[in-house]
Design a protein around this motif. Structure first.
Motif, PDB file in Angstrom:
ATOM      1  N   VAL A   4       0.844  -1.206   0.000  1.00 28.70           N
ATOM      2  CA  VAL A   4       0.000   0.000   0.000  1.00 28.70           C
ATOM      3  C   VAL A   4       0.879   1.256   0.000  1.00 28.70           C
ATOM      4  CG1 VAL A   4      -1.625   1.388   1.347  1.00 28.70           C
ATOM      5  CG2 VAL A   4      -2.050  -1.036   1.007  1.00 28.70           C
ATOM      6  N   ALA A   5       1.938   1.242   0.813  1.00 27.16           N
ATOM      7  CA  ALA A   5       2.828   2.414   0.846  1.00 27.16           C
ATOM      8  C   ALA A   5       3.434   2.673  -0.528  1.00 27.16           C
ATOM      9  CB  ALA A   5       3.929   2.210   1.889  1.00 27.16           C
ATOM     10  N   VAL A   6       3.921   1.594  -1.158  1.00 26.03           N
ATOM     11  CA  VAL A   6       4.569   1.764  -2.467  1.00 26.03           C
ATOM     12  C   VAL A   6       3.573   2.295  -3.502  1.00 26.03           C
ATOM     13  CG1 VAL A   6       5.579   0.505  -4.411  1.00 26.03           C
ATOM     14  CG2 VAL A   6       6.393   0.076  -2.079  1.00 26.03           C
ATOM     15  N   PHE A   7       2.406   1.664  -3.568  1.00 25.06           N
ATOM     16  CA  PHE A   7       1.463   2.081  -4.611  1.00 25.06           C
ATOM     17  C   PHE A   7       0.864   3.454  -4.310  1.00 25.06           C
ATOM     18  CE2 PHE A   7       1.629  -2.428  -5.785  1.00 25.06           C
ATOM     19  CZ  PHE A   7       1.902  -2.260  -7.135  1.00 25.06           C
ATOM     20  N   ALA A   8       0.612   3.749  -3.045  1.00 23.08           N
ATOM     21  CA  ALA A   8       0.070   5.069  -2.714  1.00 23.08           C
ATOM     22  C   ALA A   8       1.101   6.147  -3.032  1.00 23.08           C
ATOM     23  CB  ALA A   8      -0.338   5.135  -1.251  1.00 23.08           C
ATOM     24  N   GLN A   9       2.385   5.839  -2.782  1.00 23.39           N
ATOM     25  CA  GLN A   9       3.422   6.825  -3.087  1.00 23.39           C
ATOM     26  C   GLN A   9       3.532   7.022  -4.598  1.00 23.39           C
ATOM     27  OE1 GLN A   9       5.112   8.556  -0.527  1.00 23.39           O
ATOM     28  NE2 GLN A   9       5.415   9.864  -2.316  1.00 23.39           N
ATOM     29  N   LEU A  10       3.482   5.921  -5.342  1.00 22.01           N
ATOM     30  CA  LEU A  10       3.525   6.002  -6.807  1.00 22.01           C
ATOM     31  C   LEU A  10       2.367   6.836  -7.337  1.00 22.01           C
ATOM     32  CD1 LEU A  10       4.434   2.485  -8.270  1.00 22.01           C
ATOM     33  CD2 LEU A  10       5.423   4.710  -8.871  1.00 22.01           C
ATOM     34  N   ALA A  11       1.157   6.443  -6.911  1.00 26.27           N
ATOM     35  CA  ALA A  11      -0.025   7.139  -7.407  1.00 26.27           C
ATOM     36  C   ALA A  11      -0.009   8.594  -6.958  1.00 26.27           C
ATOM     37  CB  ALA A  11      -1.290   6.448  -6.904  1.00 26.27           C
ATOM     38  N   GLY A  12       0.418   8.819  -5.705  1.00 20.14           N
ATOM     39  CA  GLY A  12       0.481  10.182  -5.192  1.00 20.14           C
ATOM     40  C   GLY A  12       1.475  11.027  -5.974  1.00 20.14           C
ATOM     41  N   THR A  13       2.584  10.417  -6.382  1.00 16.40           N
ATOM     42  CA  THR A  13       3.587  11.160  -7.138  1.00 16.40           C
ATOM     43  C   THR A  13       3.047  11.535  -8.524  1.00 16.40           C
ATOM     44  OG1 THR A  13       5.317   9.991  -5.935  1.00 16.40           O
ATOM     45  CG2 THR A  13       5.970  11.103  -7.961  1.00 16.40           C
ATOM     46  N   ASN A  39      11.536  11.463   1.822  1.00 19.89           N
ATOM     47  CA  ASN A  39      10.973  11.706   3.161  1.00 19.89           C
ATOM     48  C   ASN A  39       9.478  11.429   3.173  1.00 19.89           C
ATOM     49  OD1 ASN A  39      13.530  12.482   3.823  1.00 19.89           O
ATOM     50  ND2 ASN A  39      13.101  14.673   3.699  1.00 19.89           N
ATOM     51  N   GLU A  40       8.821  11.766   2.075  1.00 19.65           N
ATOM     52  CA  GLU A  40       7.393  11.470   1.968  1.00 19.65           C
ATOM     53  C   GLU A  40       7.154   9.974   2.094  1.00 19.65           C
ATOM     54  OE1 GLU A  40       4.488  13.525   1.498  1.00 19.65           O
ATOM     55  OE2 GLU A  40       6.026  14.806   2.376  1.00 19.65           O
ATOM     56  N   PHE A  41       8.012   9.181   1.440  1.00 21.55           N
ATOM     57  CA  PHE A  41       7.810   7.737   1.482  1.00 21.55           C
ATOM     58  C   PHE A  41       8.079   7.192   2.880  1.00 21.55           C
ATOM     59  CE2 PHE A  41       9.150   3.266   0.602  1.00 21.55           C
ATOM     60  CZ  PHE A  41       7.895   2.821   0.250  1.00 21.55           C
ATOM     61  N   ASN A  42       9.053   7.772   3.544  1.00 22.58           N
ATOM     62  CA  ASN A  42       9.308   7.398   4.930  1.00 22.58           C
ATOM     63  C   ASN A  42       8.042   7.632   5.773  1.00 22.58           C
ATOM     64  OD1 ASN A  42       9.983   8.017   7.774  1.00 22.58           O
ATOM     65  ND2 ASN A  42      12.085   7.576   7.138  1.00 22.58           N
ATOM     66  N   ASN A  43       7.422   8.790   5.578  1.00 20.73           N
ATOM     67  CA  ASN A  43       6.152   9.076   6.258  1.00 20.73           C
ATOM     68  C   ASN A  43       5.071   8.086   5.871  1.00 20.73           C
ATOM     69  OD1 ASN A  43       6.575  11.245   7.932  1.00 20.73           O
ATOM     70  ND2 ASN A  43       6.333  12.739   6.278  1.00 20.73           N
ATOM     71  N   MET A  44       5.024   7.812   4.572  1.00 21.00           N
ATOM     72  CA  MET A  44       3.959   6.963   4.050  1.00 21.00           C
ATOM     73  C   MET A  44       4.001   5.577   4.692  1.00 21.00           C
ATOM     74  SD  MET A  44       1.410   6.690   1.998  1.00 21.00           S
ATOM     75  CE  MET A  44       1.435   7.900   0.687  1.00 21.00           C
ATOM     76  N   LEU A  45       5.216   5.043   4.874  1.00 19.57           N
ATOM     77  CA  LEU A  45       5.347   3.716   5.483  1.00 19.57           C
ATOM     78  C   LEU A  45       4.649   3.684   6.837  1.00 19.57           C
ATOM     79  CD1 LEU A  45       9.082   2.978   4.594  1.00 19.57           C
ATOM     80  CD2 LEU A  45       7.120   1.568   3.915  1.00 19.57           C
ATOM     81  N   LYS A  46       4.734   4.790   7.560  1.00 20.09           N
ATOM     82  CA  LYS A  46       4.141   4.847   8.897  1.00 20.09           C
ATOM     83  C   LYS A  46       2.660   5.215   8.848  1.00 20.09           C
ATOM     84  CE  LYS A  46       7.458   7.725   9.665  1.00 20.09           C
ATOM     85  NZ  LYS A  46       8.388   8.725  10.207  1.00 20.09           N
ATOM     86  N   THR A  47       2.330   6.100   7.902  1.00 25.60           N
ATOM     87  CA  THR A  47       0.957   6.601   7.838  1.00 25.60           C
ATOM     88  C   THR A  47      -0.037   5.513   7.432  1.00 25.60           C
ATOM     89  OG1 THR A  47       1.911   8.700   7.165  1.00 25.60           O
ATOM     90  CG2 THR A  47      -0.455   8.486   6.911  1.00 25.60           C
ATOM     91  N   THR A  48       0.444   4.490   6.754  1.00 31.49           N
ATOM     92  CA  THR A  48      -0.454   3.397   6.372  1.00 31.49           C
ATOM     93  C   THR A  48      -1.164   2.806   7.594  1.00 31.49           C
ATOM     94  OG1 THR A  48       1.447   1.938   6.522  1.00 31.49           O
ATOM     95  CG2 THR A  48       0.795   2.650   4.304  1.00 31.49           C
ATOM     96  N   SER A  49      -0.565   2.986   8.775  1.00 33.52           N
ATOM     97  CA  SER A  49      -1.168   2.405   9.990  1.00 33.52           C
ATOM     98  C   SER A  49      -2.563   2.978  10.254  1.00 33.52           C
ATOM     99  CB  SER A  49      -0.265   2.646  11.206  1.00 33.52           C
ATOM    100  OG  SER A  49      -0.057   4.033  11.372  1.00 33.52           O
ATOM    101  N   LEU A  50      -2.835   4.169   9.705  1.00 38.71           N
ATOM    102  CA  LEU A  50      -4.172   4.751   9.874  1.00 38.71           C
ATOM    103  C   LEU A  50      -5.258   3.871   9.250  1.00 38.71           C
ATOM    104  CD1 LEU A  50      -3.815   8.591   9.277  1.00 38.71           C
ATOM    105  CD2 LEU A  50      -4.335   7.397  11.393  1.00 38.71           C
ATOM    106  N   MET A  51      -4.857   3.025   8.298  1.00 31.73           N
ATOM    107  CA  MET A  51      -5.858   2.174   7.655  1.00 31.73           C
ATOM    108  C   MET A  51      -6.457   1.162   8.628  1.00 31.73           C
ATOM    109  SD  MET A  51      -4.525   1.383   3.818  1.00 31.73           S
ATOM    110  CE  MET A  51      -3.238   0.314   4.396  1.00 31.73           C
ATOM    111  N   SER A  52      -5.795   0.993   9.784  1.00 34.55           N
ATOM    112  CA  SER A  52      -6.323   0.036  10.760  1.00 34.55           C
ATOM    113  C   SER A  52      -7.750   0.404  11.175  1.00 34.55           C
ATOM    114  CB  SER A  52      -5.420   0.001  11.990  1.00 34.55           C
ATOM    115  OG  SER A  52      -5.357   1.287  12.563  1.00 34.55           O
ATOM    116  N   ILE A  53      -8.040   1.708  11.166  1.00 38.16           N
ATOM    117  CA  ILE A  53      -9.367   2.105  11.632  1.00 38.16           C
ATOM    118  C   ILE A  53     -10.462   1.848  10.610  1.00 38.16           C
ATOM    119  CG2 ILE A  53      -8.638   3.801  13.357  1.00 38.16           C
ATOM    120  CD1 ILE A  53      -9.667   5.609  10.730  1.00 38.16           C
ATOM    121  N   ILE A  54     -10.101   1.557   9.374  1.00 39.72           N
ATOM    122  CA  ILE A  54     -11.142   1.059   8.469  1.00 39.72           C
ATOM    123  C   ILE A  54     -10.950  -0.451   8.270  1.00 39.72           C
ATOM    124  CG2 ILE A  54     -11.690   3.256   7.333  1.00 39.72           C
ATOM    125  CD1 ILE A  54      -9.914   2.374   4.992  1.00 39.72           C
ATOM    126  N   ALA A  55     -10.369  -1.066   9.293  1.00 40.91           N
ATOM    127  CA  ALA A  55     -10.283  -2.522   9.380  1.00 40.91           C
ATOM    128  C   ALA A  55      -9.420  -3.174   8.303  1.00 40.91           C
ATOM    129  CB  ALA A  55     -11.675  -3.146   9.387  1.00 40.91           C
TER     130      ALA A  55
END
Ligand code: ATP
Ligand code: MG
Lengths: 272, 276
Positions: free
Chosen positions: B43-52, B184-200
């Protein structure tokens, strides 16, 4: 020592053909930046194989004028044709409408431009700079473009520098690459905007030599320069710009022996 | 166990750290943890790709000659940088299907070609990508503006069209400025993916939560998963350092800070970087 070949244009198959005898025709060109009117009705005709040198004080509009010729600047009035084609605009019901970007891009293929600060592409090698536009813009097969590019670089004395990046070249070498880059598109017209004024004195000669050679081989050129030695030897015509208008034009002899306008005399006395 | 006693000896309150459980959790990861790790990474890789990609389009739109196009880019960046990602994630997952009249946008299983995804993962991916696009827009914009205008003019004078000029001349040079903050964005992204826990979404953190509720070993589970994130960002920092050093070397610029200097925050802060 730099050796400049005496058959530079042979590398691109000789002098590029032009459709008409008149290569540039500018009629009453007016250009403003906001409130500031920079060109106040400039008319200039340049014939095939003619070399026109433009002189004039700083801020008189020389750069602006030659940038209008390849439509790097819009104009507010007048018209500019190159090879009989209106540049940057098309005519509809007697009015001029700015042309679409791809059409303008197509027109620029015929017009080479050499900048004061070279503007080489720093992420490409010397050869890469020269072959980029022929391949991407003209669709020349890569092998052919490389062959032409090598021949051009060799003729401007840079065959040893094909693989060098711009940052690894001296100013004079960079400007010669820039000239080769423009020539690779086989332009009918070359525009030079103070091509030697960013160079150390010892490198000016090698660039002027290339330009002189191009002139001798029949390239049509407009050159903004304060190198009066070049003007004397190479120019067919010298044009003096002052505050957005051409105030005097004539042969180099005319300018060196009998300039008429006071402003011209004052300007020449400062730079000679 | 002796280890437990060391902790228990601390005053009256008994601290318990189940080292055994912890070591097993970290070093003999359950299939669930491994699958969580995989989800986090992809998810981090693809979100970063798509985000870029989104960010690049938005940056270009932001410099368009057309006011409307500029406005669309401006509003996009404004909205997605100005609202919490958490809210955006709910908006995408629960909000858009509702907006579309109860259309099941993110069903349990989504098939895109031969890829099979959980709907929630797709929703998380979409939200992260759109959010990241807004941040990347600013970064790419700064990159493009860093390229000398003379480059565009030289390209134009050779007859290059806008698209060709961007693709072949401007963007490759902008990369030099874009890559450090992108890393640095990708470094953040790796951690930010944890927010997905709240949508199970069963990514790393959600797996740790599950381990906690099954065993009540909260510290062991959360510390264990923290180490996983730390490993990911450390590996990425090393990769990023390599990329930047190569980039810097080719430009003949000063050396980039090394891995340790970078991780301990000893490197000078770079401009053009967007905090979150
Ligand atoms: N992009 C611009 N925006 C606003 N004003 C401009 C711009 N470009 C040029 N000018 C103004 O137009 C005038 C003519 O400038 P131009 O560069 O054509 O002069 P020049 O004859 O080439 O001078 P120089 O010998 O210093 O190169 C100057 O007053 C300059 O400040
Ligand atoms: Mg000038």
């Amino acid at each position: 020592m730099t050796t400049i070949a005496n058959d530079i244009l042979a590398a691109i198959g000789g002098v590029p053909q032009t459709a008409s005898d008149v290569v540039v025709e500018a009629i009453d060109v007016r250009k403003s930046f906001g409130r500031l009117q920079v060109l106040k009705g400039v008319s200039l005709t340049v014939g095939r194989a003619e070399v026109v040198v433009m002189i004039g004080a700083s801020g008189s509009g020389k750069t602006t004028f030659i940038r209008c010729i390849n439509h790097l600047e819009k104009i507010q009035a007048g018209r500019i044709s190159v090879n009989g084609h209106l540049i940057g605009y098309r005519e509809a019901n007697g009015r001029l409408i700015e042309d679409r970007e791809p059409n303008i891009a197509r027109q620029r293929r015929e017009i080479g431009m050499v900048f004061q600060r070279f503007n080489l592409f720093p992420h490409l090698t010397a050869l890469g700079n020269v072959i980029e536009a022929p391949i991407r813009v003209r669709g020349v097969p890569e092998r052919e473009a490389i062959e032409t590019g090598r021949a051009l670089l060799a003729r401007v004395g840079l065959s040893a520098k094909e693989e060098a990046y711009p940052a690894q070249l001296s100013g004079g070498q960079q400007q010669r690459v820039a000239i080769a880059r423009a020539l690779a598109m086989k332009p009918a017209l070359m525009l030079f905007d103070e091509p030697t004024s960013a160079l150390d004195p010892e490198m000016i000669g090698e660039v002027l030599e290339v330009m002189q050679e191009l002139a001798r081989e029949g390239m049509t050129m407009i050159v903004v320069t304060h190198e009066m030695g070049f003007a004397r030897e190479v120019a067919d015509r010298v044009v003096m710009m002052d505050e957005g208008v051409i105030i005097e034009e004539g042969t180099p002899e005319h300018f060196f022996t009998a300039p008429e306008q006071e402003r011209t005399k004052a300007f020449l006395s400062k730079i000679l | 166990m002796p280890f437990d006693m060391v902790f228990a000896a601390n005053g009256g309150a008994s601290l318990t750290f189940d080292l055994d459980f912890f070591l097993r959790f970290v070093f003999q990861p359950s299939p669930a943890l491994l699958s969580g790790l995989a989800i986090t990474i992809y998810v981090a890789v693809f979100a970063q790709l798509a985000g870029t990609i989104l960010g690049t389009l938005s940056a270009l739109a932001g410099m368009s000659r057309l006011r409307l196009v500029r406005a669309i880019s401006g509003i996009y960046v404004w909205f997605f940088r100005g609202t919490p990602l958490l809210v955006q994630m709910f908006l995408v997952y629960f909000g858009t299907p509702y907006l579309l009249g109860g259309l099941d946008l993110f069903p349990r299983d989504v098939n895109i070609g031969f890829i099979n995804l959980r709907g929630a993962i797709l929703a998380g991916l979409v939200a992260l990508s759109i959010n990241e696009g807004a941040y990347m827009s600013e970064i790419v914009r700064a990159g493009i503006l860093s390229v000398d205008l003379g480059q565009t003019e030289a390209a134009k004078s050779l007859g290059m069209t806008y698209g060709l000029t961007m693709r072949r001349i401007v963007l490759p040079q902008a990369l030099r400025v874009i890559i450090p903050p992108l890393g640095n964005e990708f470094n953040n992204m790796l951690k930010t993916t944890s927010l997905m826990s709240i949508i199970a979404v069963e990514e790393l953190f959600r797996v740790a939560q599950a381990a906690n509720s099954a065993t009540f070993k909260a510290f062991e589970a959360y510390f264990g998963v923290a180490l996983y994130y730390l490993a990911l960002t450390t590996i990425w920092s090393a990769v990023q350092g390599r990329i930047e050093r190569r980039l810097g070397a080719s430009a003949g610029r000063e050396r980039q800070p090394g891995l340790w200097a970078r991780m301990l925050g000893l490197s000078r802060s770079r401009d053009g970087q967007v905090g979150r």
